[in-house]
Design a protein around this motif. Structure first.
Motif, mmCIF file in Angstrom:
data_model
loop_
_atom_site.group_PDB
_atom_site.id
_atom_site.type_symbol
_atom_site.label_atom_id
_atom_site.label_comp_id
_atom_site.label_asym_id
_atom_site.label_seq_id
_atom_site.Cartn_x
_atom_site.Cartn_y
_atom_site.Cartn_z
ATOM 1 N N LEU A 213 0.841 -1.212 0.000
ATOM 2 C CA LEU A 213 0.000 0.000 0.000
ATOM 3 C C LEU A 213 0.868 1.250 0.000
ATOM 4 N N GLU A 214 0.305 2.328 -0.483
ATOM 5 C CA GLU A 214 1.023 3.608 -0.387
ATOM 6 C C GLU A 214 1.258 3.920 1.089
ATOM 7 N N ARG A 274 -9.105 6.760 14.408
ATOM 8 C CA ARG A 274 -8.026 5.748 14.327
ATOM 9 C C ARG A 274 -7.929 5.121 12.942
HETATM 10 N N1 LIG Z 1 -1.075 2.993 4.075
HETATM 11 C C1 LIG Z 1 -0.701 3.217 5.319
HETATM 12 N N2 LIG Z 1 0.169 4.201 5.626
HETATM 13 C C2 LIG Z 1 0.554 4.416 6.890
HETATM 14 N N3 LIG Z 1 0.106 3.716 7.942
HETATM 15 C C3 LIG Z 1 -0.759 2.740 7.716
HETATM 16 C C4 LIG Z 1 -1.223 2.429 6.400
HETATM 17 N N4 LIG Z 1 -2.085 1.403 6.469
HETATM 18 C C5 LIG Z 1 -2.171 1.093 7.758
HETATM 19 N N5 LIG Z 1 -1.382 1.875 8.515
HETATM 20 C C6 LIG Z 1 -1.213 1.803 9.973
HETATM 21 O O1 LIG Z 1 -1.683 0.555 10.427
HETATM 22 C C7 LIG Z 1 -2.822 0.724 11.295
HETATM 23 C C8 LIG Z 1 -3.830 -0.367 10.997
HETATM 24 O O2 LIG Z 1 -4.279 -0.222 9.667
HETATM 25 P P1 LIG Z 1 -5.622 -0.880 9.143
HETATM 26 O O3 LIG Z 1 -6.724 -0.496 10.065
HETATM 27 O O4 LIG Z 1 -5.790 -0.555 7.708
HETATM 28 O O5 LIG Z 1 -5.255 -2.403 9.289
HETATM 29 P P2 LIG Z 1 -6.102 -3.674 9.563
HETATM 30 O O6 LIG Z 1 -6.108 -4.010 11.014
HETATM 31 O O7 LIG Z 1 -5.528 -4.722 8.668
HETATM 32 O O8 LIG Z 1 -7.577 -3.250 9.150
HETATM 33 P P3 LIG Z 1 -8.599 -3.916 8.145
HETATM 34 O O9 LIG Z 1 -8.657 -5.368 8.391
HETATM 35 O O10 LIG Z 1 -9.860 -3.211 8.528
HETATM 36 O O11 LIG Z 1 -8.112 -3.551 6.778
HETATM 37 C C9 LIG Z 1 -3.338 2.116 10.994
HETATM 38 O O12 LIG Z 1 -4.005 2.685 12.097
HETATM 39 C C10 LIG Z 1 -2.058 2.855 10.653
HETATM 40 O O13 LIG Z 1 -1.410 3.240 11.863
#
Ligand SMILES: Nc1ncnc2c1ncn2[C@@H]1O[C@H](COP(=O)(O)OP(=O)(O)OP(=O)(O)O)[C@@H](O)[C@H]1O
Length: 440
Positions: A213-214, A274
């Motif tokens: 991801l970016e 968040r």
């Molecule tokens: N593209 C990004 N750039 C910078 N930080 C990111 C990025 N994607 C995620 N993060 C960091 O990771 C944390 C968790 O991201 P995210 O909620 O997308 O992950 P997840 O737990 O896999 O969620 P989901 O299953 O809903 O996609 C974010 O709060 C952020 O701090």
């Protein structure tokens, strides 16, 4: 009436051609009552027995077919085990007859076989692993596995690019792999929107799997809001000052992302500070699209692991929800921004939030919030979905409000946040909290 007439009337079966019957009748006298009884017994016993036998055979065949089908379904991954992959724009994928779903032939049940079979569909997104030169840090543990910041070669050694790698945790079973690939393709299906985190590619030809991801380098909005409480002026080009006007500016961008999802008959399901990432120019990007993926694949959200204080009443009541539930959460997001990241309903325990709302209680206007902004919040918190504005209507209200909004007074909250305390009051697991804040 002569004898022959009475015999035809009393013993109609006598005209039948069964040999046993004919012999029996030949041995009978015309007035022999026993013969008539025997004959009737034949009618009463043989025909029903024949019918019952046919019925039992048919029942047996139906049962056998049913059990065979059951056995086949047990061997095949059930519908809930197959990660429904979004309809791909890649024609070769559709031509493969998948119809937007990863439907595995029975024999291809190993992860390697599965990856081999699905890679062509993701080939356009594939990033060669050699291009991902260095993992810079682990940001956190996401819902699928660890999330890393890494450096990616762009071809120009002087310009490596920072990217975010969302990894699938290991060991991973077929179900997790299918689900992860489904998420990658969901990102691909969504396409580009400047207020959604952008997919750069993936590494899915073998384990470990990565979504690339970016990098939205300044991290999440909640950490930013907490930092704004501190005596920090600026860091890496980001000004840690927030005005009412900027609150509207960020809010408008989130609404644009929600409109984009709504156009695709989706909703986000977890709108909160968040889950918003910000850049130094205060461009906001919605992340945490896991629930939108669930909406896409199942039409609804099945898991209820979202912090309760952000949820609309229909979500708390486990009723079907849609974009208007996001609008409710957007009202909470406005509250978060204007209070610089205070937990919602600080006086209400998270588990009592439904009773609180059922008494038609909403949050009071924070002292830092103008009446105009509070009226917008209140419109988001109408109990009935139909009474709440759509994301577009909200955006128009924000655009109108921004014209008269204060661009000078910086929002200030003197108390610093203790993450553990915040987590308890907000009803969030502290380990899901924030990496950017603690390192400052
Ligand atoms: N593209 C990004 N750039 C910078 N930080 C990111 C990025 N994607 C995620 N993060 C960091 O990771 C944390 C968790 O991201 P995210 O909620 O997308 O992950 P997840 O737990 O896999 O969620 P989901 O299953 O809903 O996609 C974010 O709060 C952020 O701090």
């Amino acid at each position: 009436m002569d004898d022959s007439e009475s015999r035809e009337e009393d013993i109609p079966v006598a005209m039948g051609d069964e040999r046993g019957m004919t012999r029996m009748l030949l041995e009978c006298g015309l007035n022999d009552k026993l013969c008539v009884i025997q004959e009737k017994q034949y009618e009463v016993i043989i025909v029903p027995t024949f019918l019952v036998t046919i019925f039992l055979i048919l029942l047996g065949v139906i049962l056998w077919l049913f059990m065979r089908e059951q056995r086949t379904q047990q061997q095949r991954p059930g519908p809930q085990d197959i990660a429904p992959v979004p309809p791909s724009r890649d024609l070769s994928w559709e031509a493969a007859g998948c119809g937007g779903n990863v439907a595995l032939p029975l024999k291809e049940t190993s992860v390697e076989n599965f990856l081999g079979a699905t890679t062509p569909a993701l080939a356009k997104l594939e990033v060669p692993r050699e291009q991902l030169s260095e993992v810079l840090e682990q940001i956190c543990n996401g819902s699928c596995g660890p999330i890393f910041r890494a450096s990616m070669n762009t071809g120009d050694p002087s310009k490596p690019k920072s990217v975010i790698l969302k990894a699938l945790k290991e060991p991973a079973g077929l179900h997790e792999v299918q689900d992860f690939l489904g998420r990658v393709q969901f990102h691909q299906y969504l396409g580009k929107h400047k207020n959604l985190v952008q997919l750069e590619g993936c590494c899915t030809e073998k384990l470990p799997l990565y979504m690339v991801l970016e990098d939205v380098a300044h991290g999440d909005l909640l950490s930013f809001l907490w930092t704004c409480r501190r005596d920090v002026m600026t860091m890496d080009g980001l000004l840690y000052d927030l005005t009412e006007k900027q609150v509207y500016h960020i809010g408008k961008q989130v609404l644009l992302a929600l409109e984009f999802l709504q156009d695709k008959h989706l909703f986000h399901g977890d709108v909160a500070a968040r889950n918003i990432l910000i850049q130094s120019d205060l461009t906001a990007k919605l992340c945490g699209l896991g629930l939108a993926y669930e909406v896409y694949t199942r039409g609804t959200i099945s898991s209820q692991t979202i912090p309760l204080k952000w949820l609309a009443p229909e979500r708390l009541l486990l009723r079907p929800a849609g974009i208007k539930a996001d609008v409710w959460s957007f009202g909470i997001l406005l509250y978060e921004m204007v209070t610089l990241g205070a937990p919602p309903y600080p006086e209400v325990p998270p588990t009592s939030i439904l009773q609180h709302l059922q008494r038609r209680k909403i949050m009071k206007r924070p002292s830092s919030c103008t009446h105009t902004m509070y009226n917008i919040m209140k419109s988001c918190w109408r109990w009935h979905e139909a009474g709440r504005p759509s994301p577009r209507e909200l955006r128009l209200r924000l655009e109108a409000a921004v014209r008269t909004a204060d661009d000078k007074a910086v929002l200030q909250v003197p108390e610093l946040v203790v993450p553990e305390l915040y987590a308890a009051v907000a009803g969030i697991r502290v380990e899901t909290l924030f990496y950017n804040y603690s390192i400052l």
